[in-house]
Scaffold this active site. Structure first.
Site: not given
Ligand code: IMJ
Length: 258
Positions: A158, A165
């Site tokens: 993450y 966040k």
């Molecule tokens: C995202 C990354 C790593 C672990 C993750 C996540 N887990 C969860 C998420 C465990 C639940 C999803 N999440 C909570 C997010 O906030 C995702 C944000 C996000 C995802 C992407 C994927 C594609 C990309 N950019 C991104 N930027 C933010 O190119």
């Protein structure tokens, strides 16, 4: 179930990209609750797709473009809202972005530009949107954003999103401080993992869901509808005494120790 918790409220929904978007589940729940909705979409690439999706359930919706990296686009968005609605009662901010390469391996390798971009889109955008929104919230209001437990805990991969966040959640508290005297509340919903495009390609996502199914007090992952109902509560007068809060909708997973 039918109710009118958001009757007479004009609410902006930011972050609908497709039918799996958490923002879309929130929009449907708010529509059923009688809200008058305005939608913003990222750019022309999304226009037709989002328009088709929204029109499939909501008659004659107002759809406006807004790339939150551009102050001018936020300005135009709220000009459009002012023209069509006058007063605004709510905003749902369901927007985040980090470069794909920053969401794997070591956090220490986060680039300067990747750090900047993730924070600009995922955290600063709430502040900028709030600044344009509050002058239209003349009858009081509620701003709701979406966050994730990776802000306070180590979630593999993450990385910079967790740090962004954390900034988003701190912004919720400071904005709540700014706006409280004006009768405008600001809160976040911290959602458990759900299968959206933002979760697609996340390494070991199945493993993360399984962990929630095994360890969370409710022994299951939450649904987008459950996240939407919590957001609805925070956008409605039912939560009139709540501001600056992060409400977990994760089946209690954040409570678990080992
Ligand atoms: C995202 C990354 C790593 C672990 C993750 C996540 N887990 C969860 C998420 C465990 C639940 C999803 N999440 C909570 C997010 O906030 C995702 C944000 C996000 C995802 C992407 C994927 C594609 C990309 N950019 C991104 N930027 C933010 O190119």
């Amino acid at each position: 179930m039918s109710h009118s918790l958001l009757k007479g409220k004009n609410i902006l929904i930011m972050g609908v990209a497709n039918k799996r978007s958490i923002a879309w589940s929130i929009a449907r729940a708010y529509h059923r609750a009688g809200a008058n909705l305005v939608f913003s979409y990222q750019d022309e690439r999304y226009r037709e797709k989002v328009k088709k999706l929204v029109e499939s359930e909501i008659p004659d919706p107002l759809l406006l473009p807004c790339n939150v990296s551009e102050e001018k686009e936020i300005d135009y968005l709220f000009e459009g809202i002012k023209e069509s609605c006058g007063v605004l009662h709510g905003v749902v901010h369901s927007i985040a972005y980090a470069k794909k390469e920053e969401l794997s391996d070591l956090y220490v390798n986060t680039s300067r530009e990747g750090f900047r971009l993730a924070h600009e889109v995922s955290a600063y955008s709430l502040v900028a949107v709030a600044r344009w929104a509050y002058p239209l919230m003349r009858e009081g209001g509620s701003i709701v954003t979406l966050t994730y437990q990776g802000s306070t805990r180590l979630v593999p991969n993450y990385n910079v999103m967790g740090v962004a966040k954390a900034a988003l959640e701190a912004s919720v508290r400071y904005l709540a401080g700014d706006f409280g005297p004006m009768g405008i509340r600001v809160n976040a919903v911290s959602a458990g993992p759900v299968r959206t495009v933002s979760a697609k390609g996340v390494k070991d996502f199945n493993r993360i869901i399984e962990l929630v199914e095994q360890k969370s007090p409710l022994r299951r992952a939450v649904t987008p509808e459950e996240i939407a109902q919590a957001a609805l509560f925070l956008s409605s007068d039912l939560s009139s005494g709540i501001t600056g809060e992060v409400l977990f909708v994760d089946g209690g997973y954040h409570l678990t120790g080992m």
